[in-house]
Write an enzyme that holds these catalytic residues in place. Structure first.
Site, mmCIF file in Angstrom:
data_model
loop_
_atom_site.group_PDB
_atom_site.id
_atom_site.type_symbol
_atom_site.label_atom_id
_atom_site.label_comp_id
_atom_site.label_asym_id
_atom_site.label_seq_id
_atom_site.Cartn_x
_atom_site.Cartn_y
_atom_site.Cartn_z
ATOM 1 N N LYS A 1 0.845 -1.190 0.000
ATOM 2 C CA LYS A 1 0.000 0.000 0.000
ATOM 3 C C LYS A 1 0.884 1.245 0.000
ATOM 4 O O LYS A 1 1.483 1.602 1.003
ATOM 5 C CB LYS A 1 -0.906 0.050 1.226
ATOM 6 C CG LYS A 1 -1.970 1.124 1.070
ATOM 7 C CD LYS A 1 -2.453 1.717 2.356
ATOM 8 C CE LYS A 1 -1.597 2.804 2.888
ATOM 9 N NZ LYS A 1 -1.582 4.049 2.104
ATOM 10 N N GLU B 1 9.702 1.216 10.592
ATOM 11 C CA GLU B 1 10.695 2.279 10.393
ATOM 12 C C GLU B 1 9.956 3.580 10.657
ATOM 13 O O GLU B 1 9.175 4.028 9.820
ATOM 14 C CB GLU B 1 11.222 2.258 8.954
ATOM 15 C CG GLU B 1 11.993 1.026 8.578
ATOM 16 C CD GLU B 1 13.279 0.883 9.372
ATOM 17 O OE1 GLU B 1 13.837 1.909 9.796
ATOM 18 O OE2 GLU B 1 13.706 -0.259 9.581
ATOM 19 N N CYS C 1 13.213 11.153 7.299
ATOM 20 C CA CYS C 1 13.252 10.804 8.725
ATOM 21 C C CYS C 1 14.668 10.816 9.294
ATOM 22 O O CYS C 1 14.849 10.983 10.488
ATOM 23 C CB CYS C 1 12.573 9.464 8.964
ATOM 24 S SG CYS C 1 13.130 8.193 7.833
ATOM 25 N N GLU D 1 9.835 15.983 14.965
ATOM 26 C CA GLU D 1 10.435 15.911 13.641
ATOM 27 C C GLU D 1 9.886 17.078 12.810
ATOM 28 O O GLU D 1 8.675 17.205 12.640
ATOM 29 C CB GLU D 1 9.978 14.571 13.039
ATOM 30 C CG GLU D 1 10.871 14.045 11.989
ATOM 31 C CD GLU D 1 10.457 12.633 11.601
ATOM 32 O OE1 GLU D 1 9.275 12.263 11.736
ATOM 33 O OE2 GLU D 1 11.335 11.899 11.132
HETATM 34 P P1 ADP Z 1 3.621 10.567 7.114
HETATM 35 O O1 ADP Z 1 3.460 11.555 8.206
HETATM 36 O O2 ADP Z 1 5.003 10.365 6.639
HETATM 37 O O3 ADP Z 1 2.584 10.656 6.027
HETATM 38 P P2 ADP Z 1 2.114 8.390 8.070
HETATM 39 O O4 ADP Z 1 2.515 7.496 9.168
HETATM 40 O O5 ADP Z 1 0.913 9.231 8.234
HETATM 41 O O6 ADP Z 1 3.404 9.204 7.815
HETATM 42 O O7 ADP Z 1 1.944 7.579 6.707
HETATM 43 C C1 ADP Z 1 2.791 6.564 6.298
HETATM 44 C C2 ADP Z 1 1.975 5.463 5.688
HETATM 45 O O8 ADP Z 1 1.184 4.894 6.722
HETATM 46 C C3 ADP Z 1 1.009 5.927 4.603
HETATM 47 O O9 ADP Z 1 0.955 4.965 3.573
HETATM 48 C C4 ADP Z 1 -0.310 5.986 5.348
HETATM 49 O O10 ADP Z 1 -1.419 5.786 4.502
HETATM 50 C C5 ADP Z 1 -0.166 4.824 6.305
HETATM 51 N N1 ADP Z 1 -1.037 4.880 7.481
HETATM 52 C C6 ADP Z 1 -1.574 5.962 8.087
HETATM 53 N N2 ADP Z 1 -2.329 5.587 9.133
HETATM 54 C C7 ADP Z 1 -2.285 4.245 9.208
HETATM 55 C C8 ADP Z 1 -2.843 3.253 10.076
HETATM 56 N N3 ADP Z 1 -3.621 3.583 11.088
HETATM 57 N N4 ADP Z 1 -2.567 1.955 9.820
HETATM 58 C C9 ADP Z 1 -1.760 1.612 8.813
HETATM 59 N N5 ADP Z 1 -1.200 2.487 7.973
HETATM 60 C C10 ADP Z 1 -1.453 3.785 8.151
#
Ligand code: ADP
Length: 490
Positions: free
Chosen positions: A178, A253, A287, A389
């Site tokens: 995804k 990560e 990061c 961050e």
């Molecule tokens: P960033 O701040 O770098 O966007 P996120 O952690 O929000 O970091 O997003 C990183 C990935 O995690 C994206 O693909 C996002 O869709 C996914 N993501 C966000 N929330 C969830 C969740 N509750 N469970 C699994 N994946 C998630």
């Protein structure tokens, strides 16, 4: 000026070797111009379920495929990526915003993981351990886990996926990937290459969509034993909780708060040049970028002066223009978040020595999500900008009075991803590096990450590693067989 390439893929989920031409679409925007690039169909829970079922079926044969053959296919994906480097890089710039040169670097970096794990596939071997009792021995084997759910962010939309996919496939597992909501295009661009490389259908499923939705399906599905996420610490924590009832193996990560320690007597011209490259890479949305710059009192003003000179001269703009050094942030929300950290720090006593707003005069950039490269001094440990961050082109300087103090303050954070030490005395640099509670340290080097080494955070920055010979282990189960040894004939 580079142009957006013609698509060589379709804007739909990729399942069982074909486009799943169905579903509600969302628009993907170019962050430099706010222009729509494509409408991409996103998945619902049922489609993710289908993707997992297809992956389960395909993985059975893949696990039995000789490792050398699996490795050849994985390596070939990397070779095909390099063949199409320019198109991928232009698409990546259009979708993510990073300057074209940074996009090219990302394609090379992504390809290096396919190349590395393509070779590593053949090196997954077990061992025989002597049994403490007579006439028996232990066989230790590493077996593919099955299907892995992979979730990646938008800052390195291709490379973050490549690290996981290459290791997963080389291990004999199937990947359901995804990509981030903002950057699904470059991810979908990988699908035709995997097919051309000879990867059997079903082993790489690409399911653009919502993180919580897809993450929730991965967490609940009994046939997804491993979930690998690169994302924020908050998302890691949410996913961990969701995956707890099913006791899923997680590889995480997460966010960092990297200290960049400038030791007394360091070559400040070199430090400034390296620090600016590190901080401007992908507009600071990395990061492992330097989040807190610790510089000794004696060197502080001279370093600040050099940083301001370079930040003020950096060209901000559309990454497809090859003279541009800094692209936009991913979206307007990101600009607001970085802006609030900077404003709060200034209200709290920090001083902005530079806020490079040169791009504001360019009409064509009006709708883009740009943030001015900023240098702040008088930043203090307790400010939010030093605790969180930043994820933007902002350099915050903190001065220190002794190396011991710098190390102690550098470690006073729940994060532990990367760190940097710059100095002339390599013995001192090494001692400081070893004292830092982080997963990777660059000594006089701004980008130590490579496919050859294991990279992962400590403390709240994550669990597990990517890359290196260790990276493939995230997708392998250890099995021990205790077996009798027939008496040897004379
Ligand atoms: P960033 O701040 O770098 O966007 P996120 O952690 O929000 O970091 O997003 C990183 C990935 O995690 C994206 O693909 C996002 O869709 C996914 N993501 C966000 N929330 C969830 C969740 N509750 N469970 C699994 N994946 C998630």
């Amino acid at each position: 000026m580079k142009t957006v390439p013609k698509f060589w893929f379709e804007p739909y989920p990729w399942i069982d070797g074909d486009w799943h031409r169905d579903g509600v679409t969302t628009e993907v925007l170019n962050p430099a111009t706010a222009e729509p690039l494509a409408a991409v169909a996103v998945v619902d829970a049922a489609v993710v379920g289908r993707a997992i079922d297809g992956a389960v079926a395909a993985q059975r044969d893949w696990a039995r495929t000789p490792a050398a053959q699996r490795g050849r296919v994985v390596g070939e994906i990397g070779r095909l990526l390099l063949r199409q480097k320019d198109e991928f890089a232009r698409l990546l710039t259009a979708e993510q915003g990073k300057p074209y040169a940074h996009a090219v670097a990302e394609i090379d970096y992504a390809a290096s993981f396919f190349s590395w794990f393509g070779e590593e596939a053949r090196r997954v071997h077990g061992r025989i351990v002597p049994h403490p009792e007579p006439d028996r021995e232990f066989l230790i084997r590493y077996k593919p886990c099955g299907v892995a759910g992979l979730i990646t962010p938008w800052n390195f939309p291709l490379a973050q996926g490549a690290k996981k996919i290459a290791a997963c496939l080389a291990a004999g597992c199937a990947a359901v990937w995804k990509p981030a909501e903002a950057t699904p295009l470059v991810a979908l661009g990988l699908a035709p290459l995997a097919a051309e490389a000879g990867l059997p259908a079903g082993l790489l499923q690409i399911v653009p969509g919502s993180g919580p939705l897809v993450g929730g399906v991965f967490a609940e599905h009994p046939q997804v034993p491993v979930i690998s996420l690169t994302g924020s610490t908050a998302t890691g924590s949410t996913l961990m909780a969701a995956a707890a009832p099913g006791i899923k193996r997680l590889s995480l990560e997460l966010g960092g708060n990297a200290p960049f320690i400038v030791l007394p007597g360091a070559d400040l011209d070199f430090v400034a040049e390296q620090l600016v490259r590190l901080k401007l890479f992908v507009s600071g949305q990395v990061c492992v970028t330097a989040n807190r710059v610790f510089v000794d009192e004696a060197g502080h003003d001279a370093l600040a002066e050099r940083l301001v000179e370079r930040f003020a001269a950096a060209k901000v703009g559309n990454g497809l223009d090859e003279s541009v050094e800094i692209g936009p942030l991913i979206d307007g929300r990101a600009c607001e978040k970085v802006g609030s950290l900077v404003d709060e720090a200034i209200a709290d006593g920090a001083r902005a020595l530079c806020q490079n707003r040169g791009y504001e005069n360019d009409e064509s950039l009006r709708a883009g999500s740009f943030f001015p490269p900023t240098v702040l001094v008088d930043v203090r440990d307790e400010m939010r900008i030093a605790r969180e961050e930043v994820f933007g082109p902002v350099l915050g300087l903190l001065s220190y009075r002794g190396v011991g103090e710098a190390v102690r303050r550098a470690n006073e954070t729940p994060q532990g991803l990367a760190g940097y030490v710059y100095g002339r005395d390599l013995g001192e640099c090494r001692a400081v590096a070893e004292s830092l509670q982080v997963g990777i340290v660059g000594i006089n080097e701004w980008r130590p990450l490579k496919a050859e080494i294991p990279f992962g955070g400590v403390k709240q920055s994550g669990i597990g590693v990517e890359g290196g010979e260790e990276g493939i282990r995230e997708f392998l189960d250890t099995q021990v067989i205790s077996l009798p040894v027939p008496p040897l004939e004379p």
